[in-house]
Scaffold this motif. Structure first.
Motif, PDB file in Angstrom:
ATOM      1  N   GLY A   1       0.792  -1.224   0.000  1.00  0.00           N
ATOM      2  CA  GLY A   1       0.000   0.000   0.000  1.00  0.00           C
ATOM      3  C   GLY A   1       0.822   1.269   0.000  1.00  0.00           C
ATOM      4  N   LEU A   2       2.119   1.118   0.228  1.00  0.00           N
ATOM      5  CA  LEU A   2       2.952   2.296   0.453  1.00  0.00           C
ATOM      6  C   LEU A   2       2.931   3.258  -0.743  1.00  0.00           C
ATOM      7  CD1 LEU A   2       4.332   2.814   3.033  1.00  0.00           C
ATOM      8  CD2 LEU A   2       6.458   1.930   2.115  1.00  0.00           C
ATOM      9  N   TYR A   3       3.253   2.736  -1.916  1.00  0.00           N
ATOM     10  CA  TYR A   3       3.349   3.622  -3.078  1.00  0.00           C
ATOM     11  C   TYR A   3       1.988   4.220  -3.453  1.00  0.00           C
ATOM     12  CZ  TYR A   3       3.806   5.087  -7.901  1.00  0.00           C
ATOM     13  OH  TYR A   3       3.739   5.801  -9.057  1.00  0.00           O
ATOM     14  N   PRO A   4       0.931   3.388  -3.570  1.00  0.00           N
ATOM     15  CA  PRO A   4      -0.364   3.997  -3.910  1.00  0.00           C
ATOM     16  C   PRO A   4      -0.812   5.037  -2.879  1.00  0.00           C
ATOM     17  CG  PRO A   4      -0.466   1.619  -4.143  1.00  0.00           C
ATOM     18  CD  PRO A   4       0.847   1.924  -3.509  1.00  0.00           C
ATOM     19  N   ALA A   5      -0.543   4.770  -1.601  1.00  0.00           N
ATOM     20  CA  ALA A   5      -1.007   5.697  -0.568  1.00  0.00           C
ATOM     21  C   ALA A   5      -0.274   7.026  -0.674  1.00  0.00           C
ATOM     22  CB  ALA A   5      -0.805   5.077   0.810  1.00  0.00           C
ATOM     23  N   LEU A   6       1.039   6.947  -0.928  1.00  0.00           N
ATOM     24  CA  LEU A   6       1.796   8.192  -1.070  1.00  0.00           C
ATOM     25  C   LEU A   6       1.338   8.952  -2.313  1.00  0.00           C
ATOM     26  CD1 LEU A   6       5.343   6.998  -0.028  1.00  0.00           C
ATOM     27  CD2 LEU A   6       3.812   8.531   1.200  1.00  0.00           C
ATOM     28  N   ARG A   7       1.028   8.198  -3.336  1.00  0.00           N
ATOM     29  CA  ARG A   7       0.574   8.835  -4.555  1.00  0.00           C
ATOM     30  C   ARG A   7      -0.794   9.486  -4.346  1.00  0.00           C
ATOM     31  NH1 ARG A   7       0.817   6.642 -10.658  1.00  0.00           N
ATOM     32  NH2 ARG A   7      -0.678   8.138 -11.436  1.00  0.00           N
ATOM     33  N   ALA A   8      -1.649   8.825  -3.576  1.00  0.00           N
ATOM     34  CA  ALA A   8      -2.970   9.387  -3.300  1.00  0.00           C
ATOM     35  C   ALA A   8      -2.836  10.734  -2.597  1.00  0.00           C
ATOM     36  CB  ALA A   8      -3.777   8.418  -2.435  1.00  0.00           C
ATOM     37  N   ALA A   9      -1.854  10.835  -1.709  1.00  0.00           N
ATOM     38  CA  ALA A   9      -1.694  12.061  -0.946  1.00  0.00           C
ATOM     39  C   ALA A   9      -1.286  13.224  -1.837  1.00  0.00           C
ATOM     40  CB  ALA A   9      -0.650  11.846   0.148  1.00  0.00           C
ATOM     41  N   ARG A  10      -0.715  12.921  -3.004  1.00  0.00           N
ATOM     42  CA  ARG A  10      -0.256  13.996  -3.876  1.00  0.00           C
ATOM     43  C   ARG A  10      -1.351  14.490  -4.821  1.00  0.00           C
ATOM     44  NH1 ARG A  10       4.585  11.007  -4.747  1.00  0.00           N
ATOM     45  NH2 ARG A  10       3.894  10.550  -6.856  1.00  0.00           N
ATOM     46  N   THR A  11      -2.548  13.885  -4.717  1.00  0.00           N
ATOM     47  CA  THR A  11      -3.631  14.278  -5.612  1.00  0.00           C
ATOM     48  C   THR A  11      -3.969  15.754  -5.423  1.00  0.00           C
ATOM     49  OG1 THR A  11      -4.519  12.055  -5.470  1.00  0.00           O
ATOM     50  CG2 THR A  11      -6.011  13.757  -6.241  1.00  0.00           C
ATOM     51  N   GLU A  12      -4.072  16.471  -6.535  1.00  0.00           N
ATOM     52  CA  GLU A  12      -4.453  17.882  -6.464  1.00  0.00           C
ATOM     53  C   GLU A  12      -5.963  17.967  -6.273  1.00  0.00           C
ATOM     54  OE1 GLU A  12      -2.920  20.773  -6.464  1.00  0.00           O
ATOM     55  OE2 GLU A  12      -1.003  19.735  -6.310  1.00  0.00           O
ATOM     56  N   PRO A  13      -6.414  18.572  -5.182  1.00  0.00           N
ATOM     57  CA  PRO A  13      -7.841  18.521  -4.873  1.00  0.00           C
ATOM     58  C   PRO A  13      -8.730  19.082  -5.985  1.00  0.00           C
ATOM     59  CG  PRO A  13      -6.610  19.464  -3.051  1.00  0.00           C
ATOM     60  CD  PRO A  13      -5.644  19.306  -4.173  1.00  0.00           C
ATOM     61  N   LEU A  14      -8.399  20.255  -6.485  1.00  0.00           N
ATOM     62  CA  LEU A  14      -9.369  20.879  -7.375  1.00  0.00           C
ATOM     63  C   LEU A  14      -9.440  20.198  -8.732  1.00  0.00           C
ATOM     64  CD1 LEU A  14     -11.269  23.203  -6.731  1.00  0.00           C
ATOM     65  CD2 LEU A  14     -10.086  24.403  -8.549  1.00  0.00           C
ATOM     66  N   THR A  15      -8.285  19.785  -9.256  1.00  0.00           N
ATOM     67  CA  THR A  15      -8.340  19.086 -10.537  1.00  0.00           C
ATOM     68  C   THR A  15      -9.142  17.806 -10.383  1.00  0.00           C
ATOM     69  OG1 THR A  15      -6.193  18.184  -9.989  1.00  0.00           O
ATOM     70  CG2 THR A  15      -6.226  19.989 -11.543  1.00  0.00           C
ATOM     71  N   ALA A  16      -8.997  17.162  -9.200  1.00  0.00           N
ATOM     72  CA  ALA A  16      -9.745  15.934  -8.968  1.00  0.00           C
ATOM     73  C   ALA A  16     -11.238  16.225  -8.888  1.00  0.00           C
ATOM     74  CB  ALA A  16      -9.270  15.263  -7.686  1.00  0.00           C
ATOM     75  N   LEU A  17     -11.577  17.388  -8.320  1.00  0.00           N
ATOM     76  CA  LEU A  17     -12.986  17.676  -8.095  1.00  0.00           C
ATOM     77  C   LEU A  17     -13.686  18.186  -9.352  1.00  0.00           C
ATOM     78  CD1 LEU A  17     -12.662  19.277  -4.594  1.00  0.00           C
ATOM     79  CD2 LEU A  17     -13.858  17.184  -5.173  1.00  0.00           C
ATOM     80  N   ARG A  18     -12.884  18.793 -10.254  1.00  0.00           N
ATOM     81  CA  ARG A  18     -13.528  19.362 -11.453  1.00  0.00           C
ATOM     82  C   ARG A  18     -13.403  18.447 -12.650  1.00  0.00           C
ATOM     83  NH1 ARG A  18     -13.126  25.688 -12.462  1.00  0.00           N
ATOM     84  NH2 ARG A  18     -15.206  26.002 -11.622  1.00  0.00           N
ATOM     85  N   ARG A  19     -12.753  17.351 -12.504  1.00  0.00           N
ATOM     86  CA  ARG A  19     -12.596  16.345 -13.562  1.00  0.00           C
ATOM     87  C   ARG A  19     -11.717  16.864 -14.672  1.00  0.00           C
ATOM     88  NH1 ARG A  19     -15.998  11.532 -12.272  1.00  0.00           N
ATOM     89  NH2 ARG A  19     -16.263  12.132 -10.151  1.00  0.00           N
TER      90      ARG A  19
END
Lengths: 256, 419
Positions: free
Chosen positions: B401-419
């Protein structure tokens, strides 16, 4: 709801919720993209402001800044009296979670969770007591008229109901600012009207609302409008019936 | 109503308490995430299940098979454990407790066990009639030995009776004057049937014969002897003097080494040093050599399974991270810090790994037990191998889970929210 603070002019100066002063956002590149140019904007408690503009005008950038999701490259941004431009990320995240309620075009409800669980999610990072979270979520859902659908899954809700759940989620932490990004973009006009009515009622009850939209019909509902075009916030074009009572003119655009 | 009013901005303190995620909430969020997608969760942990299953099964089957060496060598020898009195210098008194039989019986792997010794009879006049002189006895009963054996020891001898019965705990507890005759002794004494309720006189004391032993697997010397209960022997002749008392134990196949380790402690928990248990020669050395190559190969396969399982979890978690970008963006907008996101995804994958490890361990133990039952073996599972097995799953899930979890933390909130 009888003691409505409807007339902000009766108090001399409602406190400032947020103020942008000379805020710019430039994305590096060749040539650099000036997404926002020296923007000035003041929102006071109880305000209802829409930001209108076509796509590519800088709405997203403004939303990013207002929602503490990005930092300006120049200028100052104060939220609730705190200059947030230079705050460490940890405090900006805390401010975002506690002081700002987001409403999105896509609703962003978690599909496997009931309406109440979705609303309670907004308090997950704010309070550790699950019972308190459930109680606050129930209250918030009752405020948006969904007290009877606490345990409904989003898939069983209509579009308008989903957006009301999202609004309840935005309200549950009693934020200083309700920040709505195209709140009716996914709704038909009839449902859109009920959602806008709800926002109007909430504002009448004292909630500070900022709506970012490209839809003139949505913009027309607000007490105050500003237009954003090519990264510049233009002179408020109209103040409708509340001109005299409206908050002091804010956001003088730095017109060329 | 007051809830509708925003709190006054001017009254706020300048600093805002950081958002936090309590451990209980973190766990609840992670488990909710897993339970809501049961199909995907099951498939995700399949690799870990297989890996841990193989791991436990290989280790368990290896140790079980090692215990079965008795089948190919001497079953009798491999199931015999003797315990001798190792107390220095004391020949008069025995260090064995009175309830030796019961203490041995309580041990896992013991079929039966008990005390026996050679009874120090003074004159050794053994005859079927009371009034015999030593001269007569010379002719008839010479060479017949007198042995004391508890009922447990009797059963451990695995005797075959030509007639009559063994004496039991009743005779033992009451110190009854009963005896068993070995077939050779019976022939010497002229006793072949029990319908006349024959008795044997040892130094003039009579013992009723309850059975005649035709053959015995252990202590063959009793075939030319008279066997009496230990309590009776103690009362009449005192503690053993000629040769010290011994405990004879019959174990289940494969359990002898274990029983030999535990018996001294079971008999004398206060002074286990007084007891010396002699197990049959340890077959492990030989068998281990035979098995090392094969079990090593299986262990490599198990590790490969685990690695594949880890990649399975990593892959699915990564896909989940990409798929749940909007959720991550939402949580960030609601006040989640990157570390909260990391913790959530890491907890999800670790929980999956742990669950997979537990299921795999159950399947592995089941496989070993099933094989042992089907082959009529004694299942031997080393706690050191079985207990940490679920943890292997935990570690797998954590690493995956280490790599996916670290990658998840780097998600940019707004780009994720606006698609």
């Amino acid at each position: 709801m009888t003691a409505a603070p409807a007339d902000p002019a009766s108090c001399a100066e409602p406190p400032v919720v947020l103020r942008l002063a000379g805020c710019s956002k430039t994305y590096p590149g060749s040539p650099p993209v000036h997404a926002l140019r020296s923007a000035d904007l003041t929102v006071r408690a109880g305000d209802y402001l829409t930001v209108v503009g076509p796509s590519g005008s800088g709405k997203s950038t403004l939303l990013n800044l207002l929602g503490l999701l990005d930092r300006p490259t120049a200028g100052t941004f104060t939220l609730a009296g705190v200059d947030v431009a230079g705050l460490p990320e940890r405090e900006r995240t805390a401010l975002r979670g506690r002081r700002i309620g987001f409403v999105f075009q896509e609703f962003h409800l978690l599909p496997y969770r009931t309406a109440r669980e979705n609303v309670a999610l907004a308090q997950l990072y704010v309070t550790g007591r699950a019972a308190d979270r459930d109680r606050a979520a129930t209250d918030a859902l009752e405020r948006v008229g969904l007290g009877h659908r606490l345990h409904a899954l989003p898939t069983t809700l209509s579009g308008g109901e989903r957006q009301r759940v999202a609004i309840a989620r935005a309200l549950v932490n009693e934020p200083d600012l309700l920040l709505c990004d195209e709140p009716t973009g996914n709704l038909d006009s009839g449902t859109a009207t009920t959602v806008m009515d709800l926002l109007g009622r909430l504002n009448a009850a004292g909630v500070t609302v900022v709506v970012i939209t490209h839809d003139p019909a949505v913009a027309a509902r607000a007490r105050r409008r500003v237009t954003i075009l090519d990264g510049r916030i233009l002179v408020p074009d109209e103040h409708r019936g509340v001109r005299a009572a409206g908050p002091p003119t804010a956001g003088k655009a730095g017109a060329p | 109503m007051s809830a509708l009013l925003p709190r006054r901005a001017g009254t706020r303190a300048l600093t805002t308490a950081p958002t936090r995620l309590h451990a209980r909430d973190l766990l609840a969020e992670a488990l909710t995430g897993l339970v809501q997608r049961p199909g995907r969760s099951t498939l995700t942990m399949l690799g870990t299940v297989l890996g841990v299953w193989a791991f436990v099964a290989v280790l368990g089957l290896t140790s079980t098979a090692t215990g079965q060496i008795t089948k190919s060598f001497s079953l009798l020898e491999e199931t015999t454990v003797t315990v001798t009195d190792a107390s220095p210098g004391s020949t008069s008194a025995t260090s064995f407790p009175a309830d030796t039989d019961a203490r041995l019986k309580r041990l896992n792997g013991v079929v039966s066990g008990g005390l026996w010794w050679t009874v120090p009879v003074r004159d050794r006049i053994i005859s079927p009639r009371p009034d015999v002189t030593s001269a007569d006895a010379e002719a008839q009963g010479s060479g017949i030995g007198v042995y004391a054996a508890s009922p447990g020891a009797l059963r451990a001898m695995r005797p075959t009776l030509s007639t009559g019965t063994l004496y039991g705990t009743f005779h033992q507890s009451r110190g009854e004057r009963v005896c068993l005759l070995g077939i050779s002794a019976a022939r010497l004494l002229g006793i072949s049937r029990l319908d006349g309720s024959p008795a044997v006189f040892v130094d003039g004391t009579s013992y009723s014969v309850v059975g005649i032993v035709a053959d015995t697997e252990r202590l063959p010397q009793t075939l030319l002897g008279v066997v009496i209960p230990t309590t009776t022997a103690l009362r009449a002749y005192g503690a053993p003097t000629d040769a010290p008392a011994q405990a004879l134990i019959q174990t289940r196949p494969g359990a002898a080494q274990l029983v030999a380790r535990q018996a001294p402690l079971a008999l004398r928990p206060d002074q286990p040093d007084l007891m010396k248990a002699t197990p049959p020669p340890d077959p492990h050395g030989l068998r281990d050599q035979v098995n090392t190559d094969l079990s090593g190969l299986f262990l490599v396969l198990a590790v490969i399974c685990l690695v594949v399982g880890a990649f399975g979890i990593a892959n699915t978690t990564l896909v989940a991270v990409l798929e749940r970008r909007a959720e991550i963006g939402l949580r960030r907008a609601l006040g989640a810090r990157p570390r909260h996101i990391t913790a959530q995804f890491l907890t999800e994958s670790t929980a999956l790994g742990t669950l997979g490890g537990l299921i795999g361990t159950c399947l592995g133990v089941g496989t070993v037990l099933g094989t042992a039952l089907a082959r009529d073996w004694t299942a031997v599972l080393q706690p050191a191998a079985v207990l940490p097995a679920p943890l292997v799953g935990t570690v797998t899930g954590l690493l995956a889970g280490l790599y996916p979890a670290l990658r998840a933390a780097r998600t940019e909130p707004l780009t994720a929210l606006r698609r």
